[in-house]
Design a protein around this motif. Sequence first.
Motif, PDB file in Angstrom:
ATOM      1  N   PRO A 142       0.931  -1.049   0.064  1.00 45.64           N
ATOM      2  CA  PRO A 142      -0.064  -0.052  -0.073  1.00 45.64           C
ATOM      3  C   PRO A 142       0.750   1.341  -0.037  1.00 45.64           C
ATOM      4  CG  PRO A 142      -0.921  -1.686   1.465  1.00 45.64           C
ATOM      5  CD  PRO A 142       0.280  -2.179   0.940  1.00 45.64           C
ATOM      6  N   GLY A 181       3.558   1.432  -1.728  1.00 42.69           N
ATOM      7  CA  GLY A 181       4.288   1.639  -2.873  1.00 42.69           C
ATOM      8  C   GLY A 181       5.734   0.943  -2.894  1.00 42.69           C
ATOM      9  N   ASP A 184      -8.007  -6.263  -6.246  1.00 45.48           N
ATOM     10  CA  ASP A 184      -8.546  -4.994  -6.533  1.00 45.48           C
ATOM     11  C   ASP A 184      -8.041  -4.314  -7.651  1.00 45.48           C
ATOM     12  OD1 ASP A 184     -10.531  -3.883  -4.321  1.00 45.48           O
ATOM     13  OD2 ASP A 184      -8.829  -5.023  -2.981  1.00 45.48           O
ATOM     14  N   LYS A 185      -8.675  -3.109  -7.997  1.00 51.64           N
ATOM     15  CA  LYS A 185      -8.307  -2.270  -9.083  1.00 51.64           C
ATOM     16  C   LYS A 185      -8.443  -0.768  -8.798  1.00 51.64           C
ATOM     17  CE  LYS A 185     -12.634  -2.554 -11.448  1.00 51.64           C
ATOM     18  NZ  LYS A 185     -13.524  -3.007 -13.070  1.00 51.64           N
ATOM     19  N   ASP A 186      -8.915  -0.641  -7.490  1.00 51.53           N
ATOM     20  CA  ASP A 186      -9.063   0.650  -6.850  1.00 51.53           C
ATOM     21  C   ASP A 186      -8.067   0.588  -5.552  1.00 51.53           C
ATOM     22  OD1 ASP A 186      -9.998   2.641  -5.130  1.00 51.53           O
ATOM     23  OD2 ASP A 186     -11.651   3.059  -6.247  1.00 51.53           O
ATOM     24  N   ALA A 187      -7.091   1.538  -5.627  1.00 53.71           N
ATOM     25  CA  ALA A 187      -6.274   1.392  -4.465  1.00 53.71           C
ATOM     26  C   ALA A 187      -6.740   2.001  -3.231  1.00 53.71           C
ATOM     27  CB  ALA A 187      -4.795   2.343  -4.766  1.00 53.71           C
ATOM     28  N   ASP A 188      -7.797   2.988  -3.355  1.00 54.20           N
ATOM     29  CA  ASP A 188      -8.434   3.492  -2.107  1.00 54.20           C
ATOM     30  C   ASP A 188      -9.460   2.377  -1.361  1.00 54.20           C
ATOM     31  OD1 ASP A 188      -7.055   5.927  -2.253  1.00 54.20           O
ATOM     32  OD2 ASP A 188      -8.549   6.828  -3.370  1.00 54.20           O
ATOM     33  N   TRP A 210      -8.991  -0.907  -1.663  1.00 59.19           N
ATOM     34  CA  TRP A 210      -7.978  -1.779  -1.175  1.00 59.19           C
ATOM     35  C   TRP A 210      -7.717  -1.310   0.207  1.00 59.19           C
ATOM     36  CZ3 TRP A 210      -2.266  -1.573  -2.576  1.00 59.19           C
ATOM     37  CH2 TRP A 210      -1.672  -2.696  -1.985  1.00 59.19           C
ATOM     38  N   LYS A 211      -7.152  -0.147   0.279  1.00 62.65           N
ATOM     39  CA  LYS A 211      -6.329   0.170   1.530  1.00 62.65           C
ATOM     40  C   LYS A 211      -7.387   0.299   2.527  1.00 62.65           C
ATOM     41  CE  LYS A 211      -2.732   2.906  -0.966  1.00 62.65           C
ATOM     42  NZ  LYS A 211      -2.151   4.145  -1.308  1.00 62.65           N
ATOM     43  N   SER A 271      -0.677  -5.508  -4.085  1.00 60.87           N
ATOM     44  CA  SER A 271      -1.364  -5.681  -5.256  1.00 60.87           C
ATOM     45  C   SER A 271      -0.834  -5.042  -6.467  1.00 60.87           C
ATOM     46  CB  SER A 271      -2.625  -4.995  -5.024  1.00 60.87           C
ATOM     47  OG  SER A 271      -3.850  -5.101  -5.959  1.00 60.87           O
ATOM     48  N   LEU A 323      -3.237  -3.999  -8.521  1.00 60.31           N
ATOM     49  CA  LEU A 323      -4.478  -3.368  -8.944  1.00 60.31           C
ATOM     50  C   LEU A 323      -4.814  -3.764 -10.357  1.00 60.31           C
ATOM     51  CD1 LEU A 323      -3.500   0.035  -7.191  1.00 60.31           C
ATOM     52  CD2 LEU A 323      -4.998  -1.702  -6.426  1.00 60.31           C
TER      53      LEU A 323
END
Length: 372
Positions: free
Chosen positions: A247, A249, A301-305, A307-308, A322, A324
């Motif tokens: 998450p 990076g 997931d494909k949406d980082a927000d 996922w987090k 991920s 993403l």
Amino acid sequence: MKKILLFLALSAAFVSCDKPAENEYEITGTIADASMDGKNVILEKQGGYTGFTPVDTVKVENGRFIFKDTVSAPSLHFLSFEGIPDQKASLILENGKITIAINKDTLDNSIQGGTYNNEKLYEYSKTMKAKNQEISKFKADNTPLMMEATQKNDTVAMKRLNDEYKAIADDMEKSTVDFIKNNPKAYINALIFPRLMNSRNLDDAQIKELYDGLDDEVKNTKEGKEIGDMFAASVGNIAPEFSAPNPEGKTVSLKDAMGKVTIIDFWASWCGPCRKENPSVVAMYNELHEKGLNIIGVSLDKDADAWKKAIADDNLTWSHISNLKFWEDPIAKQYGVQSIPATFILDASGKIVAKDLRGEELKAKVKELLGE
């Protein structure tokens, strides 16, 4: 005699001109609806932001349309039609003269033919549609009965209905297995085979035997090679190495996350069953982490927000990574994951010792590996 030889030579010339060259295809489609004349037909392949990328466009003329070009290897393609939204007809793009009779009302019921792989695509699709109709009818007929049994806590009725549904689903899977066995040269096998990788009726050895029975031409396709790679993630093998961003990076690898026992947990924020399972996994992790249990979550997931947020909301304090990329995640493909949640349990050496355990069964296996 000279006239006969000349006739034969001319005949051969006409035949060779009519047959596509080794790397060429010709798709001839028919659609029995005059209102479609002049409308665009789009040949598409999988990929791109929307999931499909245009390859070529032609128009319907007098109820017919034709695509011609070159192709290097078989691949699944689709046809979409101007004026028919939200539907696509499928075909196998390959060398040869491909035919497709379009069913305007239901594009998925179009009839593919002309080449071996398109005939097999139609054969398999027809079988699966019949099985899906059987499942849909069972659900329609029995959903009210299941709801009633659930309300009354009638475990006998619930078990009977679940067993009947499972029998239909198992028969559907058996039809797929039989098709693969009976048609080892069919390219469609490379597309349907991954569905069997998470089968609860077939063990890894049976699935590998089924794969070994495929023709080399199928194994050597892009999809066939991907299936072959999946067997590296079978029970008894060392888990394939991977890495991806966490998450924050930073790139984290499986090696970084290894413990005395390691669980690779494929999940996603949008996966209801995954989120439902998380409290049990959190409790187990909190109890056994100090004794050597590590977990690395691989999110589809494909949406980082999203996922987090799910990591924080569910109190998932172990390692997470991920790409993403949703179902296109390369690690999920590497491990043959076709549905989630999916788990791989590794011992201290990194060997896969079990897959897809849940709840108390998962905890018992972890404790066994920890020597408890």
